[in-house]
Design a protein around this motif. Structure first.
Motif, PDB file in Angstrom:
ATOM      1  N   ASP A 195      -3.181  -1.309  -3.648  1.00  0.00           N
ATOM      2  CA  ASP A 195      -2.954   0.101  -3.161  1.00  0.00           C
ATOM      3  C   ASP A 195      -1.571   0.599  -3.320  1.00  0.00           C
ATOM      4  O   ASP A 195      -1.098   1.601  -3.035  1.00  0.00           O
ATOM      5  CB  ASP A 195      -3.285   0.642  -1.661  1.00  0.00           C
ATOM      6  CG  ASP A 195      -4.877   0.851  -1.634  1.00  0.00           C
ATOM      7  OD1 ASP A 195      -5.475   1.083  -2.685  1.00  0.00           O
ATOM      8  OD2 ASP A 195      -5.556   0.977  -0.493  1.00  0.00           O
ATOM      9  N   ALA A 196      -0.874  -0.123  -4.364  1.00  0.00           N
ATOM     10  CA  ALA A 196       0.541   0.258  -4.682  1.00  0.00           C
ATOM     11  C   ALA A 196       0.237   1.177  -5.849  1.00  0.00           C
ATOM     12  O   ALA A 196      -0.732   1.329  -6.466  1.00  0.00           O
ATOM     13  CB  ALA A 196       1.159  -0.948  -5.199  1.00  0.00           C
ATOM     14  N   THR A 197       1.358   2.218  -5.811  1.00  0.00           N
ATOM     15  CA  THR A 197       1.443   3.090  -7.078  1.00  0.00           C
ATOM     16  C   THR A 197       2.205   2.393  -8.280  1.00  0.00           C
ATOM     17  O   THR A 197       3.345   2.095  -8.156  1.00  0.00           O
ATOM     18  CB  THR A 197       1.969   4.272  -6.556  1.00  0.00           C
ATOM     19  OG1 THR A 197       1.451   4.852  -5.389  1.00  0.00           O
ATOM     20  CG2 THR A 197       2.061   5.248  -7.662  1.00  0.00           C
ATOM     21  N   VAL A 198       1.350   1.852  -9.281  1.00  0.00           N
ATOM     22  CA  VAL A 198       2.029   0.915 -10.025  1.00  0.00           C
ATOM     23  C   VAL A 198       2.355   1.753 -11.369  1.00  0.00           C
ATOM     24  O   VAL A 198       1.673   2.597 -11.980  1.00  0.00           O
ATOM     25  CB  VAL A 198       1.146   0.067 -10.455  1.00  0.00           C
ATOM     26  CG1 VAL A 198       1.665  -0.838 -11.545  1.00  0.00           C
ATOM     27  CG2 VAL A 198       0.505  -0.612  -9.227  1.00  0.00           C
ATOM     28  N   THR A 199       3.665   1.560 -12.189  1.00  0.00           N
ATOM     29  CA  THR A 199       4.384   1.967 -13.272  1.00  0.00           C
ATOM     30  C   THR A 199       4.270   0.655 -14.277  1.00  0.00           C
ATOM     31  O   THR A 199       4.875   0.002 -13.860  1.00  0.00           O
ATOM     32  CB  THR A 199       5.489   2.834 -13.066  1.00  0.00           C
ATOM     33  OG1 THR A 199       5.425   3.826 -12.401  1.00  0.00           O
ATOM     34  CG2 THR A 199       5.931   3.343 -14.390  1.00  0.00           C
ATOM     35  N   LEU A 200       3.951   0.753 -15.365  1.00  0.00           N
ATOM     36  CA  LEU A 200       4.143  -0.364 -16.194  1.00  0.00           C
ATOM     37  C   LEU A 200       4.873   0.053 -17.414  1.00  0.00           C
ATOM     38  O   LEU A 200       4.579   0.793 -18.350  1.00  0.00           O
ATOM     39  CB  LEU A 200       2.435  -0.668 -16.904  1.00  0.00           C
ATOM     40  CG  LEU A 200       2.367  -1.922 -17.445  1.00  0.00           C
ATOM     41  CD1 LEU A 200       3.067  -3.238 -17.209  1.00  0.00           C
ATOM     42  CD2 LEU A 200       0.880  -2.297 -18.193  1.00  0.00           C
ATOM     43  N   ARG A 213      -7.844  -4.393  -2.643  1.00  0.00           N
ATOM     44  CA  ARG A 213      -9.284  -3.764  -2.642  1.00  0.00           C
ATOM     45  C   ARG A 213     -10.296  -4.924  -3.250  1.00  0.00           C
ATOM     46  O   ARG A 213     -11.327  -4.756  -3.093  1.00  0.00           O
ATOM     47  CB  ARG A 213      -9.306  -2.580  -3.580  1.00  0.00           C
ATOM     48  CG  ARG A 213      -8.277  -1.543  -2.952  1.00  0.00           C
ATOM     49  CD  ARG A 213      -8.606  -0.096  -3.722  1.00  0.00           C
ATOM     50  NE  ARG A 213      -9.621   0.435  -3.036  1.00  0.00           N
ATOM     51  CZ  ARG A 213      -9.593   1.386  -1.965  1.00  0.00           C
ATOM     52  NH1 ARG A 213      -8.543   1.502  -1.441  1.00  0.00           N
ATOM     53  NH2 ARG A 213     -10.568   1.924  -1.527  1.00  0.00           N
ATOM     54  N   ALA A 270      -4.049   6.402  -2.049  1.00  0.00           N
ATOM     55  CA  ALA A 270      -3.146   5.708  -1.173  1.00  0.00           C
ATOM     56  C   ALA A 270      -1.773   5.940  -1.610  1.00  0.00           C
ATOM     57  O   ALA A 270      -0.820   5.631  -0.897  1.00  0.00           O
ATOM     58  CB  ALA A 270      -3.281   4.325  -1.104  1.00  0.00           C
ATOM     59  N   ALA A 291       0.796  -1.109   0.031  1.00  0.00           N
ATOM     60  CA  ALA A 291       0.018  -0.178  -0.060  1.00  0.00           C
ATOM     61  C   ALA A 291       0.780   1.356  -0.033  1.00  0.00           C
ATOM     62  O   ALA A 291       1.683   1.370   0.936  1.00  0.00           O
ATOM     63  CB  ALA A 291      -1.111  -0.023   1.187  1.00  0.00           C
ATOM     64  N   GLY A 292       0.588   2.021  -0.963  1.00  0.00           N
ATOM     65  CA  GLY A 292       1.594   3.358  -0.975  1.00  0.00           C
ATOM     66  C   GLY A 292       2.648   3.370  -1.620  1.00  0.00           C
ATOM     67  O   GLY A 292       3.494   4.330  -1.962  1.00  0.00           O
ATOM     68  N   LYS A 293       3.125   2.038  -1.750  1.00  0.00           N
ATOM     69  CA  LYS A 293       4.514   1.960  -2.311  1.00  0.00           C
ATOM     70  C   LYS A 293       4.511   1.913  -3.839  1.00  0.00           C
ATOM     71  O   LYS A 293       3.735   1.612  -4.426  1.00  0.00           O
ATOM     72  CB  LYS A 293       5.135   0.477  -2.008  1.00  0.00           C
ATOM     73  CG  LYS A 293       5.236   0.106  -0.445  1.00  0.00           C
ATOM     74  CD  LYS A 293       6.054   1.281   0.293  1.00  0.00           C
ATOM     75  CE  LYS A 293       5.781   1.290   1.824  1.00  0.00           C
ATOM     76  NZ  LYS A 293       6.377   2.586   2.251  1.00  0.00           N
ATOM     77  N   ARG A 294       5.791   2.000  -4.304  1.00  0.00           N
ATOM     78  CA  ARG A 294       5.951   2.187  -5.899  1.00  0.00           C
ATOM     79  C   ARG A 294       6.424   0.812  -6.492  1.00  0.00           C
ATOM     80  O   ARG A 294       7.142   0.221  -5.923  1.00  0.00           O
ATOM     81  CB  ARG A 294       6.981   3.089  -6.165  1.00  0.00           C
ATOM     82  CG  ARG A 294       6.477   4.718  -5.766  1.00  0.00           C
ATOM     83  CD  ARG A 294       7.101   5.718  -6.613  1.00  0.00           C
ATOM     84  NE  ARG A 294       6.780   5.515  -7.891  1.00  0.00           N
ATOM     85  CZ  ARG A 294       7.528   6.514  -8.917  1.00  0.00           C
ATOM     86  NH1 ARG A 294       8.102   7.681  -8.689  1.00  0.00           N
ATOM     87  NH2 ARG A 294       7.067   6.270 -10.108  1.00  0.00           N
ATOM     88  N   VAL A 297       2.998   4.669 -18.258  1.00  0.00           N
ATOM     89  CA  VAL A 297       1.812   5.119 -17.456  1.00  0.00           C
ATOM     90  C   VAL A 297       2.181   4.691 -15.855  1.00  0.00           C
ATOM     91  O   VAL A 297       2.299   3.676 -15.690  1.00  0.00           O
ATOM     92  CB  VAL A 297       0.643   4.710 -17.959  1.00  0.00           C
ATOM     93  CG1 VAL A 297      -0.432   5.193 -17.121  1.00  0.00           C
ATOM     94  CG2 VAL A 297       0.613   4.847 -19.443  1.00  0.00           C
ATOM     95  N   GLN A 311      -2.306  -2.703  -7.975  1.00  0.00           N
ATOM     96  CA  GLN A 311      -2.822  -1.565  -7.912  1.00  0.00           C
ATOM     97  C   GLN A 311      -4.066  -1.537  -6.958  1.00  0.00           C
ATOM     98  O   GLN A 311      -4.513  -1.107  -6.186  1.00  0.00           O
ATOM     99  CB  GLN A 311      -3.467  -0.871  -9.182  1.00  0.00           C
ATOM    100  CG  GLN A 311      -3.604   0.596  -9.403  1.00  0.00           C
ATOM    101  CD  GLN A 311      -5.241   0.796  -9.273  1.00  0.00           C
ATOM    102  OE1 GLN A 311      -5.611   1.286  -8.119  1.00  0.00           O
ATOM    103  NE2 GLN A 311      -5.943   0.682 -10.292  1.00  0.00           N
TER     104      GLN A 311
END
Lengths: 331, 331
Positions: free
Chosen positions: A210-215, A326, B219, A185-188, B213, A207
């Motif tokens: 709650d991770a911050t995801v870059t693809l 989630r 979060a 959660a909140g991590k990149r 992206v 996602q």
């Protein structure tokens, strides 16, 4: 569950101590083999319980078209694992020359078979067959790989009903992270590769956690710089030792989905298996990493079995196991 | 098309010269109003052509449940725009007390109506109605908003058939970027907000355009640092002037989806509309930005009309307009 995780962590620590005494960095090995074994034990107990309460044995229908050697190996491994947990499996094998209609008919038969709760079409299919059309024919409530439109859409949408199954390799990656208490959660998180089977669905699952995801993908620029930002890296590009140690943030967690054969004259087979990450370099930098083999591979098969057990539960009206992140809020 | 884009760019440059003579940074205003007008003119010509060749008038069915003032406004705007391009529109209005079955029945009637080629269910629905169930009832080939499972999944999957329609606001953002020749392939795009209606599908569309992206959400940690990496920022969080100038990379492009009313005693209405981005600050830093209002809003409606025309074309066997990015390869 907590006790089990504790046991596994202890086991993982032992693995580190035993196998990596030469490593300077105290890296934790995310042991997919041991974790998958623990999951299979849990699933075995669930299968026994469903049989007892509902008189139903979970059934997996495996459809193989052609005789690719890798596909034969995967199918054999999946069947063996199913057998171990008490899932009945039924194979349908068609020649590589089978028509699209032949394959569609085989799927329809499995859809209609009350003994089958999960259907797996081993990919890739021969090139003359429209893969998306075949996958779309699988009934969403027998979709053991989570590849049909309904389950794909339910995975990416917030709210609404949960997917009945999620793609097995992505689910295996996230389950492994969760069982080792790696925070998301909140991590990149940086996902390398955007395939329908791994990259895209694992990005969606992370996602949902709650991770911050870059693809990242083949057209991405400055990939090493992007990887350097990641707390969690999922590598699924199919390029041997593509991710170098210098790309990684100290303390990051690495899940290596790749499994590539590289020439190695010192081995009897003439090759060895390596991941998409340079393991020796990465181990000096990161805090946790999956081995190849023995990381994501066994988890993928465990998640397939988990999907079949879940689909069976749904078919008899039992609650399904919660999904990560989630998705757990969905019903 | 190229000539048209040229004209629009000239118009946009004029807008900059006329309206922003005080700005120090030579920022380009991405004029959604003018671009949407150009698109409506194109669609008007297409509607006339379909009528001539196939004797068919594109039809939009609009279903409104309840009397929320904002929903009434949106529906009126959409109907007016449809009328302008020659799309026939039919309204179905149910009271806020309507049951889920009433709404399902209304959707089924529109599904069966041969005069209707696109169905729009104005969201949000009253809380006693299961939104996902209603959206799932819309026939995928009449899904004017691109919200049903099949179209959502086709958007996120690589290969396979194209979506029959894509969510209107995301499509509007990407269409605007493309008509202003903002490069996306290989560039870093940061999307703020992960809603089903904007954030998640615009992330999928940008990825289909080969952007790298990152999807941020409530979060996410260190959001300003993440935004600073972006060549393109899409802000869709619904927080007035949330993104500050100091968060932005010099030369970036900003698409501001937000439209928020903030108190302003100097205005006759007592409020003014602002976006999710601090426009004045951002304009000093970035190379291009959408105004609020007059940016994404008009584009959203233009994309709805575009979806209806496309669905009509598909219904009579005409080729649909290509979709952005890699979706263009899909058939």
């Amino acid at each position: 569950m907590l006790a089990r995780v504790g046991t596994m962590r202890a086991r993982a620590r032992f693995y580190v101590a035993a196998a990596l005494t030469t490593a300077i960095n105290a890296v934790q090995i995310l042991d997919g083999r041991a974790t998958a074994k623990a999951i299979r034990a849990e699933l075995g107990a669930e299968v026994a319980s469903i049989q007892k309460t509902h008189g139903v044995t979970p059934g997996l229908g495996v459809l193989l078209v052609g005789d690719r050697r890798d596909s034969l190996t995967y199918v054999r491994m999946k069947r063996k694992a199913a057998d171990e947990v008490g899932i009945f499996s039924s194979d349908v094998t068609l020649p590589a020359s089978a028509s699209e209609d032949d394959v569609l008919e085989a799927v329809s038969k499995l859809n209609a078979d009350p003994q089958i709760h999960g259907i797996l079409v081993q990919l890739p299919l021969p090139s003359h067959i429209d893969e998306s059309r075949i996958l779309e024919t699988i009934s969403p409530n027998k979709d053991a790989d989570g590849f049909c439109y309904e389950n794909v859409a339910r995975l990416v949408l917030r709210g609404g009903p949960r997917p009945l199954a999620t793609a097995c390799t992505p689910a295996g990656c996230v389950e492994l992270l969760q069982r080792y208490d790696i925070p998301l959660a909140g991590k990149r998180a940086v996902v390398l590769g955007r395939s329908n089977v791994v990259g895209a669905p694992v990005a969606a699952l992370l996602q949902q956690c709650d991770a911050t995801v870059t693809l990242c993908h083949s057209a991405s620029e400055n990939v090493p710089d992007i990887v350097r930002e990641a707390d969690v890296v999922i590598a699924a590009v199919g390029k041997p030792e593509y991710v170098r140690g210098s790309w990684l943030k100290p303390g990051a967690t690495v899940i290596d989905v790749g499994i590539n054969a590289v020439d190695d004259a010192t081995k009897k087979a003439g090759y060895r298996l390596v991941g998409d990450v340079h393991f020796d370099e990465a181990s000096q930098v990161v805090s946790a990493i999956t081995p190849v083999p023995g990381g994501v591979g066994p988890m993928t098969i465990a998640m397939l079995l988990s999907n079949v057990v879940n689909l069976t539960k749904a078919s008899v009206g039992l609650p399904m196991a919660p999904l990560p992140g989630r998705l757990a809020d969905k019903v």
